[in-house]
Design an enzyme around this catalytic site. Structure first.
Site, PDB file in Angstrom:
ATOM      1  N   PRO A 195       0.805  -1.224   0.000  1.00  9.50           N
ATOM      2  CG  PRO A 195      -0.114  -1.080   2.150  1.00  9.50           C
ATOM      3  CD  PRO A 195       0.562  -2.038   1.216  1.00  9.50           C
ATOM      4  CD  GLU A 239      -0.439  -5.625  11.143  1.00 11.94           C
ATOM      5  OE1 GLU A 239      -0.232  -4.422  10.917  1.00 11.94           O
ATOM      6  OE2 GLU A 239      -1.573  -6.132  11.099  1.00 11.94           O
ATOM      7  NE  ARG A 275      -7.753  -6.287 -21.142  1.00 15.33           N
ATOM      8  CZ  ARG A 275      -8.232  -5.344 -21.951  1.00 15.33           C
ATOM      9  NH1 ARG A 275      -7.625  -4.173 -22.006  1.00 15.33           N
ATOM     10  NH2 ARG A 275      -9.286  -5.562 -22.710  1.00 15.33           N
ATOM     11  CG  ASP A 325      -9.601  -1.374 -23.046  1.00 18.29           C
ATOM     12  OD1 ASP A 325     -10.684  -1.635 -23.586  1.00 18.29           O
ATOM     13  OD2 ASP A 325      -8.717  -2.219 -22.819  1.00 18.29           O
TER      14      ASP A 325
END
Length: 245
Positions: free
Chosen positions: A87, A114, A152, A167
């Site tokens: 994160p 953690e 992709r 896209d």
């Protein structure tokens, strides 16, 4: 492309990697995937992969030995991209997916608990990436999402290479609205321009819709998009229409 996943839960990847586009990419031998359970590389009889953090604190931290030992068993080169799902990493985007789609070898390190022993981050990793400002239980789901977005884009994976070029985010705007048969459904009609056969008008309409949709749903994207004078007129006309409603 070859992708290795270092994970405590290799079975989580079975469903995603063995269906749809990712499965076909492997059948075409464009993609090779491999999951490695780094618990197999633990250094004690209990196969321990985590421990309490020095200095105290909540939760457990991934030990360095299993991950380092697993990495040593992989066939890597100086060009291998080792991605830590974290994160704290830079946000994943279509641009990042396009960059990574050029790589020949990716390694995803999928953690749990953690966090990671900092030596993993400092000495093994080339890229720290996050899929959003939230915390998940582990790195497996982000790695799967990134894999789908990356693979992709590899030439030959999609039947029509133009598909991903239309896209959302590929050119900095959201995708235009799309319709299929029937032409009319419960009183709702397909826009006439799409039935006209005039491809220049269709392209112009689609670009206009992309601008408007981006303005409505993701105006932040327009701050980075090189608007032309004609684009600005389209948006100004749309804003004026809103005022008259």
């Amino acid at each position: 492309m070859k992708i290795d996943y270092l994970t405590l839960f290799p079975e989580m990847f079975d469903g995603v990697l063995n269906h749809s586009i990712l499965k076909r990419a492997q059948e075409k031998e464009i993609l090779t995937v491999n999951t490695v359970n780094f618990r197999d590389y633990a250094v004690n009889k209990h196969n321990q992969v985590d421990d309490y953090p020095f200095g105290g604190g909540q939760g457990m931290v991934l030990k360095p030995e299993p991950v380092f030992n697993a990495m040593k068993d992989l066939e890597t080169t100086e060009n291998t991209r080792v991605i830590l799902m974290c994160p704290q990493g830079k946000p994943f985007s279509q641009a990042v997916a396009e960059e990574l789609s050029q790589a020949e070898h990716l390694v995803f390190i999928c953690g749990h608990y953690e966090g990671y022993d900092e030596r993993i981050r400092e000495h093994l990793v080339t890229d720290e990436i996050s899929i959003g400002d939230y915390v998940l239980t582990g790195g497996e789901l982000p790695a799967m999402s990134m894999t789908d977005a990356i693979v992709r884009l590899i030439p030959g994976v999609l039947g029509n290479q133009q598909s991903h070029q239309d896209d959302s985010f590929s050119d900095g705007l959201l995708e235009f609205p799309q319709y299929t048969r029937p032409r009319e459904f419960e009183g709702m009609k397909v826009p006439d321009v799409l039935l006209s056969g005039n491809h220049a008008n269709i392209d112009a309409w689609r670009h206009e819709q992309k601008l408007i949709r981006t303005f409505v749903k993701r105006p932040d994207l327009l701050t980075k998009y090189p608007l032309t004078s004609e684009d600005e007129k389209i948006l100004e006309n749309y804003k004026n229409q809103l005022k008259t409603k």
